[in-house]
Design a protein around this motif. Structure first.
Motif, PDB file in Angstrom:
ATOM      1  N   GLY A   1       0.773  -1.234   0.000  1.00  0.00           N
ATOM      2  CA  GLY A   1       0.000   0.000   0.000  1.00  0.00           C
ATOM      3  C   GLY A   1       0.801   1.278   0.000  1.00  0.00           C
ATOM      4  N   ILE A   2       2.133   1.174   0.140  1.00  0.00           N
ATOM      5  CA  ILE A   2       2.962   2.388   0.212  1.00  0.00           C
ATOM      6  C   ILE A   2       2.879   3.166  -1.094  1.00  0.00           C
ATOM      7  CG2 ILE A   2       5.309   3.269   0.453  1.00  0.00           C
ATOM      8  CD1 ILE A   2       5.923   0.894   2.248  1.00  0.00           C
ATOM      9  N   PHE A   3       3.057   2.472  -2.209  1.00  0.00           N
ATOM     10  CA  PHE A   3       2.968   3.134  -3.507  1.00  0.00           C
ATOM     11  C   PHE A   3       1.561   3.681  -3.741  1.00  0.00           C
ATOM     12  CE2 PHE A   3       6.666   0.953  -5.975  1.00  0.00           C
ATOM     13  CZ  PHE A   3       7.567   1.615  -5.157  1.00  0.00           C
ATOM     14  N   GLY A   4       0.557   2.932  -3.270  1.00  0.00           N
ATOM     15  CA  GLY A   4      -0.817   3.374  -3.453  1.00  0.00           C
ATOM     16  C   GLY A   4      -1.090   4.693  -2.752  1.00  0.00           C
ATOM     17  N   VAL A   5      -0.611   4.835  -1.516  1.00  0.00           N
ATOM     18  CA  VAL A   5      -0.798   6.071  -0.750  1.00  0.00           C
ATOM     19  C   VAL A   5      -0.063   7.234  -1.413  1.00  0.00           C
ATOM     20  CG1 VAL A   5      -0.326   7.206   1.448  1.00  0.00           C
ATOM     21  CG2 VAL A   5      -1.181   4.864   1.419  1.00  0.00           C
ATOM     22  N   LEU A   6       1.178   6.985  -1.847  1.00  0.00           N
ATOM     23  CA  LEU A   6       1.948   8.031  -2.522  1.00  0.00           C
ATOM     24  C   LEU A   6       1.247   8.474  -3.805  1.00  0.00           C
ATOM     25  CD1 LEU A   6       5.611   6.689  -2.127  1.00  0.00           C
ATOM     26  CD2 LEU A   6       4.619   8.706  -1.027  1.00  0.00           C
ATOM     27  N   GLY A   7       0.814   7.486  -4.600  1.00  0.00           N
ATOM     28  CA  GLY A   7       0.145   7.809  -5.853  1.00  0.00           C
ATOM     29  C   GLY A   7      -1.138   8.576  -5.638  1.00  0.00           C
ATOM     30  N   LEU A   8      -1.939   8.165  -4.647  1.00  0.00           N
ATOM     31  CA  LEU A   8      -3.185   8.848  -4.342  1.00  0.00           C
ATOM     32  C   LEU A   8      -2.927  10.295  -3.924  1.00  0.00           C
ATOM     33  CD1 LEU A   8      -6.244   8.676  -3.990  1.00  0.00           C
ATOM     34  CD2 LEU A   8      -5.867   7.889  -1.652  1.00  0.00           C
ATOM     35  N   GLY A   9      -1.852  10.512  -3.158  1.00  0.00           N
ATOM     36  CA  GLY A   9      -1.498  11.867  -2.734  1.00  0.00           C
ATOM     37  C   GLY A   9      -1.154  12.763  -3.911  1.00  0.00           C
ATOM     38  N   PHE A  10      -0.313  12.264  -4.817  1.00  0.00           N
ATOM     39  CA  PHE A  10       0.076  13.061  -5.992  1.00  0.00           C
ATOM     40  C   PHE A  10      -1.128  13.359  -6.890  1.00  0.00           C
ATOM     41  CE2 PHE A  10       4.481  11.486  -5.201  1.00  0.00           C
ATOM     42  CZ  PHE A  10       5.111  12.722  -5.192  1.00  0.00           C
ATOM     43  N   ILE A  11      -1.965  12.346  -7.111  1.00  0.00           N
ATOM     44  CA  ILE A  11      -3.128  12.531  -7.979  1.00  0.00           C
ATOM     45  C   ILE A  11      -4.129  13.501  -7.353  1.00  0.00           C
ATOM     46  CG2 ILE A  11      -5.178  11.383  -8.907  1.00  0.00           C
ATOM     47  CD1 ILE A  11      -2.639  10.992 -10.547  1.00  0.00           C
ATOM     48  N   THR A  12      -4.304  13.430  -6.050  1.00  0.00           N
ATOM     49  CA  THR A  12      -5.202  14.352  -5.367  1.00  0.00           C
ATOM     50  C   THR A  12      -4.720  15.784  -5.527  1.00  0.00           C
ATOM     51  OG1 THR A  12      -5.807  12.658  -3.738  1.00  0.00           O
ATOM     52  CG2 THR A  12      -6.243  14.948  -3.154  1.00  0.00           C
ATOM     53  N   VAL A  13      -3.413  15.989  -5.385  1.00  0.00           N
ATOM     54  CA  VAL A  13      -2.839  17.330  -5.588  1.00  0.00           C
ATOM     55  C   VAL A  13      -3.108  17.816  -7.001  1.00  0.00           C
ATOM     56  CG1 VAL A  13      -0.681  18.620  -5.789  1.00  0.00           C
ATOM     57  CG2 VAL A  13      -1.062  17.105  -3.832  1.00  0.00           C
ATOM     58  N   TYR A  14      -2.907  16.934  -7.965  1.00  0.00           N
ATOM     59  CA  TYR A  14      -3.098  17.332  -9.362  1.00  0.00           C
ATOM     60  C   TYR A  14      -4.536  17.749  -9.636  1.00  0.00           C
ATOM     61  CZ  TYR A  14      -3.582  17.124 -14.397  1.00  0.00           C
ATOM     62  OH  TYR A  14      -3.856  17.446 -15.697  1.00  0.00           O
ATOM     63  N   PHE A  15      -5.503  16.945  -9.218  1.00  0.00           N
ATOM     64  CA  PHE A  15      -6.892  17.232  -9.547  1.00  0.00           C
ATOM     65  C   PHE A  15      -7.459  18.402  -8.747  1.00  0.00           C
ATOM     66  CE2 PHE A  15      -6.991  12.918 -11.427  1.00  0.00           C
ATOM     67  CZ  PHE A  15      -7.586  13.235 -12.628  1.00  0.00           C
ATOM     68  N   THR A  16      -6.993  18.597  -7.532  1.00  0.00           N
ATOM     69  CA  THR A  16      -7.525  19.693  -6.723  1.00  0.00           C
ATOM     70  C   THR A  16      -6.893  21.034  -7.055  1.00  0.00           C
ATOM     71  OG1 THR A  16      -5.943  19.142  -4.959  1.00  0.00           O
ATOM     72  CG2 THR A  16      -8.170  18.225  -4.781  1.00  0.00           C
ATOM     73  N   VAL A  17      -5.644  21.028  -7.495  1.00  0.00           N
ATOM     74  CA  VAL A  17      -4.937  22.279  -7.766  1.00  0.00           C
ATOM     75  C   VAL A  17      -4.968  22.652  -9.240  1.00  0.00           C
ATOM     76  CG1 VAL A  17      -2.718  23.475  -7.606  1.00  0.00           C
ATOM     77  CG2 VAL A  17      -3.442  21.948  -5.772  1.00  0.00           C
ATOM     78  N   TYR A  18      -4.876  21.648 -10.114  1.00  0.00           N
ATOM     79  CA  TYR A  18      -4.704  21.929 -11.536  1.00  0.00           C
ATOM     80  C   TYR A  18      -5.921  21.572 -12.393  1.00  0.00           C
ATOM     81  CZ  TYR A  18       0.162  22.677 -10.359  1.00  0.00           C
ATOM     82  OH  TYR A  18       1.299  23.154  -9.819  1.00  0.00           O
ATOM     83  N   THR A  19      -7.069  21.373 -11.750  1.00  0.00           N
ATOM     84  CA  THR A  19      -8.291  21.064 -12.489  1.00  0.00           C
ATOM     85  C   THR A  19      -9.376  22.064 -12.110  1.00  0.00           C
ATOM     86  OG1 THR A  19      -7.711  18.717 -12.413  1.00  0.00           O
ATOM     87  CG2 THR A  19      -9.947  19.252 -13.066  1.00  0.00           C
ATOM     88  N   GLU A  20     -10.214  22.430 -13.085  1.00  0.00           N
ATOM     89  CA  GLU A  20     -11.308  23.365 -12.825  1.00  0.00           C
ATOM     90  C   GLU A  20     -12.201  22.839 -11.706  1.00  0.00           C
ATOM     91  OE1 GLU A  20     -11.784  26.260 -14.101  1.00  0.00           O
ATOM     92  OE2 GLU A  20     -10.151  26.213 -15.570  1.00  0.00           O
ATOM     93  N   THR A  21     -12.626  23.730 -10.825  1.00  0.00           N
ATOM     94  CA  THR A  21     -13.406  23.344  -9.644  1.00  0.00           C
ATOM     95  C   THR A  21     -14.672  22.580  -9.994  1.00  0.00           C
ATOM     96  OG1 THR A  21     -12.601  25.310  -8.492  1.00  0.00           O
ATOM     97  CG2 THR A  21     -14.510  24.181  -7.535  1.00  0.00           C
ATOM     98  N   ASP A  22     -15.356  23.003 -11.065  1.00  0.00           N
ATOM     99  CA  ASP A  22     -16.629  22.383 -11.396  1.00  0.00           C
ATOM    100  C   ASP A  22     -16.499  21.014 -12.051  1.00  0.00           C
ATOM    101  OD1 ASP A  22     -15.506  23.314 -13.681  1.00  0.00           O
ATOM    102  OD2 ASP A  22     -17.299  24.310 -14.468  1.00  0.00           O
ATOM    103  N   SER A  23     -15.270  20.606 -12.399  1.00  0.00           N
ATOM    104  CA  SER A  23     -15.091  19.304 -13.052  1.00  0.00           C
ATOM    105  C   SER A  23     -14.147  18.376 -12.308  1.00  0.00           C
ATOM    106  CB  SER A  23     -14.562  19.507 -14.475  1.00  0.00           C
ATOM    107  OG  SER A  23     -13.279  20.114 -14.452  1.00  0.00           O
TER     108      SER A  23
END
Length: 211
Positions: free
Chosen positions: A31-53
């Motif tokens: 699960g270590i890679f899974g947690v790291l990957g989820l963290g990076f992806i969450t940052v990407y979608f919350t910071v670099y994606t339009e709020t409404d999508s």
């Protein structure tokens, strides 16, 4: 400069997110890679994606991940995995403001996906896609190595055609029978032959000419 304006940081987050999430599927990292990957992806979608999508794209991305897991664990034919990868690409490309940024996002996720395969050479792999021939290892214990050596030893050996070759048939060499081809030439049953080429378990013969 606002961090949101630094798109390359977002693409790095996307790269590492995809790298670690797919890496967690391929190798057992508890699960270590899974947690790291989820963290990076969450940052990407919350910071670099339009709020409404952001929520919709996040769901589509992880739906792609789910399809890849189902394919690897159940179907083993690569169909759902391909669809899953397409969904992941769509999820990161559509929210981008222009074609160039969308292309960079696609490149980032593709590189991350292929880079995750490198983990297979370092860590213990999970039992996924075991039915696909390219993932199967032909080990010495299974007898493939000895079989290959047996066929390699046929090169240059002489024998006899047990069947008519038109242009394939059966030969006898050293009291053993093998399937072979004659390179397009017809050879009659009982004709002395010589093995002139071996490629894996494919044997090519020629009629043995008397001097």
């Amino acid at each position: 400069m606002d961090v949101v304006e630094l798109q390359w940081i977002g693409f790095l987050a996307l790269f590492f997110g995809t790298l670690f999430i797919l890496g967690e599927m391929f190798v057992n990292m508890r699960g270590i890679f899974g947690v790291l990957g989820l963290g990076f992806i969450t940052v990407y979608f919350t910071v670099y994606t339009e709020t409404d999508s952001v929520l919709l794209m996040f769901i589509i991305y992880f739906l792609g991940i789910l399809l890849i897991i189902i394919d690897g664990k159940v179907l083993n034919d690569g169909t759902l995995a391909t669809i899953g990868l397409v969904l992941m690409i769509v999820a990161v490309a559509l929210p981008q403001p222009d074609f160039a940024n969308g292309l960079y996002a696609v490149i980032s996720i593709v590189i991350g996906a292929f880079s995750s395969l490198a983990f297979l050479k370092v860590f213990k792999r999970r039992q996924m896609w075991t039915k696909i021939a390219l993932m199967d290892q032909l080990t010495n214990e299974q007898g493939y190595s000895s079989l290959s050596k047996e066929y390699e030893a046929l090169l240059g050996e002489e024998g006899v055609a047990l069947t008519d070759f038109r242009p394939s048939g059966t030969i006898e060499v050293n009291k053993k029978h093998y399937s072979a081809v004659s390179g397009g030439r017809w050879i009659k049953k009982g004709t002395p032959i010589k093995v002139v080429a071996v490629d894996g378990t494919s044997v090519r013969i020629e009629e043995l000419k008397e001097d």
